[in-house]
Design a protein around this motif. Structure first.
Motif, PDB file in Angstrom:
ATOM      1  N   ASP A 165     -10.566  34.543 -18.826  1.00  0.00           N
ATOM      2  CA  ASP A 165     -11.102  35.057 -17.568  1.00  0.00           C
ATOM      3  C   ASP A 165     -10.716  34.118 -16.436  1.00  0.00           C
ATOM      4  O   ASP A 165     -10.896  32.903 -16.540  1.00  0.00           O
ATOM      5  N   PHE A 166     -10.200  34.685 -15.368  1.00  0.00           N
ATOM      6  CA  PHE A 166      -9.901  33.890 -14.185  1.00  0.00           C
ATOM      7  C   PHE A 166     -10.865  34.285 -13.074  1.00  0.00           C
ATOM      8  O   PHE A 166     -11.227  35.457 -12.937  1.00  0.00           O
ATOM      9  N   GLU A 167     -11.267  33.305 -12.291  1.00  0.00           N
ATOM     10  CA  GLU A 167     -12.252  33.564 -11.248  1.00  0.00           C
ATOM     11  C   GLU A 167     -11.612  33.704  -9.866  1.00  0.00           C
ATOM     12  O   GLU A 167     -12.260  34.084  -8.903  1.00  0.00           O
ATOM     13  N   GLY A 168     -10.367  33.365  -9.770  1.00  0.00           N
ATOM     14  CA  GLY A 168      -9.716  33.333  -8.456  1.00  0.00           C
ATOM     15  C   GLY A 168      -9.590  31.899  -8.000  1.00  0.00           C
ATOM     16  O   GLY A 168     -10.552  31.130  -8.044  1.00  0.00           O
ATOM     17  N   PHE A 169      -8.392  31.514  -7.593  1.00  0.00           N
ATOM     18  CA  PHE A 169      -8.039  30.149  -7.185  1.00  0.00           C
ATOM     19  C   PHE A 169      -8.111  29.156  -8.348  1.00  0.00           C
ATOM     20  O   PHE A 169      -8.165  27.953  -8.136  1.00  0.00           O
ATOM     21  N   ASP A 170      -8.108  29.682  -9.589  1.00  0.00           N
ATOM     22  CA  ASP A 170      -7.958  28.791 -10.738  1.00  0.00           C
ATOM     23  C   ASP A 170      -6.574  28.157 -10.623  1.00  0.00           C
ATOM     24  O   ASP A 170      -5.596  28.834 -10.293  1.00  0.00           O
ATOM     25  N   ASN A 171      -6.508  26.874 -10.946  1.00  0.00           N
ATOM     26  CA  ASN A 171      -5.242  26.147 -10.870  1.00  0.00           C
ATOM     27  C   ASN A 171      -4.791  25.853 -12.299  1.00  0.00           C
ATOM     28  O   ASN A 171      -5.499  25.169 -13.046  1.00  0.00           O
ATOM     29  N   ILE A 172      -3.638  26.376 -12.683  1.00  0.00           N
ATOM     30  CA  ILE A 172      -3.085  26.091 -14.012  1.00  0.00           C
ATOM     31  C   ILE A 172      -2.104  24.932 -13.859  1.00  0.00           C
ATOM     32  O   ILE A 172      -1.084  25.049 -13.166  1.00  0.00           O
TER      33      ILE A 172
END
Ligand code: ZN
Length: 316
Positions: free
Chosen positions: A264-271
């Motif tokens: 799940d990504f929340e938005g503005f996750d930095n990989i």
């Protein structure tokens, strides 16, 4: 279609009092100071279920905001969709026939096709042609940090920096499926002095999105320097944190119903690492193209043809 069912902290407000406006275009009101200055427009309800913009405009109207110079237009755009709001299906009132925010190509506006949204866009278009500075208020399906979408022109980014709020600023080119209002004609022309911003205030039905919409509108008006001190006094005195500017490098389009994110990504996750697997679409694997890849506006519903996520690089 929409397995994600949000809590509805806040729904539509009654905008019936603003239907007549200036008597020219329903639900559009222009205040003219009679003095020289820019024509500033704040637009809400480009998407009918994005209620925070309607609440922000009601706040400005109830507080009798008037320009001291130039002109100020407050516009409720897709009211036909807004009036169809159903709390049991709160995503369904985004539009009636088609997305109002994909019809702003001049060839489409001049073309032969018709819809509820095209008719409304054609009604608003002559007024929009006279606007110098535009703020278009939106919200997102999934919870997301608020963000300004600055487009790709220098004047859009300059305007985002001048408004200074919210913290996240995204440089993006919009959608292949049709031109947005914020990119219409002169707003998308790098040689034009006219500028526009789109603000995404958070999840559609969270109360916090309304506060973000109001604060963005007030800071936008302060930059435009057309409103009096009484309403400007409502801006929170704490300066917002320094902005973070992310440039979108590509958008991932959903090809099949088998599209799935790895987490799940929340938005503005930095990989952090390049070549990290973040989604699959059937046999296809999607990996980050560079280190510190930012996931912008991950989609909550997996429908082929829609954008799954945008990938971005922080540039400052
Ligand atoms: Zn929207």
């Amino acid at each position: 279609m929409n397995p994600y069912v949000p809590t509805i902290e806040i729904g539509p407000c009654d905008i019936g009092a603003y239907r007549v406006g200036n008597g020219i275009i329903d639900y559009v009101t222009t205040f003219d100071s009679g003095k020289p200055g820019p024509h500033v427009m704040i637009n809400a309800l480009t998407h009918g279920n994005e209620v925070c913009g309607a609440h922000a405009l009601c706040f400005l109207l109830e507080n009798n905001l008037r320009p001291l110079r130039g002109r100020l237009t407050l516009s409720f755009a897709n009211v036909a969709a807004y009036q169809r709001f159903d709390p049991a299906a709160p995503f369904d009132s985004r539009f009636v026939d088609e997305d109002f925010n994909r019809v702003w190509d001049e060839a489409v506006l001049d073309g032969a096709s018709n819809s509820v949204e095209l008719a409304r866009a054609r009604e608003i278009r002559p007024l929009l042609d006279t606007v110098d500075l535009l703020l278009d208020i939106h919200s997102t399906s999934l919870p997301n940090a608020p963000m300004l979408l600055a487009g790709t022109t220098d004047q859009g980014l300059d305007l985002a920096r001048a408004v200074g709020y919210p913290t996240q600023v995204v440089i993006d080119a919009g959608h292949a499926s049709g031109r947005r209002m914020r990119d219409y004609r002169r707003f998308g022309d790098p040689r034009s002095p006219q500028a526009s911003l789109l603000v995404e205030c958070g999840q559609h039905f969270e109360k916090a999105a309304v506060a973000v919409a109001i604060e963005t509108a007030l800071r936008f008006l302060r930059h435009c320097d057309i409103a009096g001190p009484s309403i400007m006094g409502m801006i929170p005195s704490d300066g917002p944190p320094a902005q973070i500017v992310t440039r979108i490098t590509e958008a991932i389009t959903i090809r099949s119903e088998n599209f799935v994110f790895e987490r799940d990504f929340e938005g503005f996750d930095n990989i952090a690492r390049a070549d990290t697997l973040f989604a699959r679409d059937g046999e296809l694997e999607y990996r980050t193209p560079y280190d510190d890849c930012v996931m912008v506006m991950p989609a909550h519903d997996i429908l082929p043809g829609l954008t799954a996520v945008r990938l971005g690089r922080i540039i400052e």
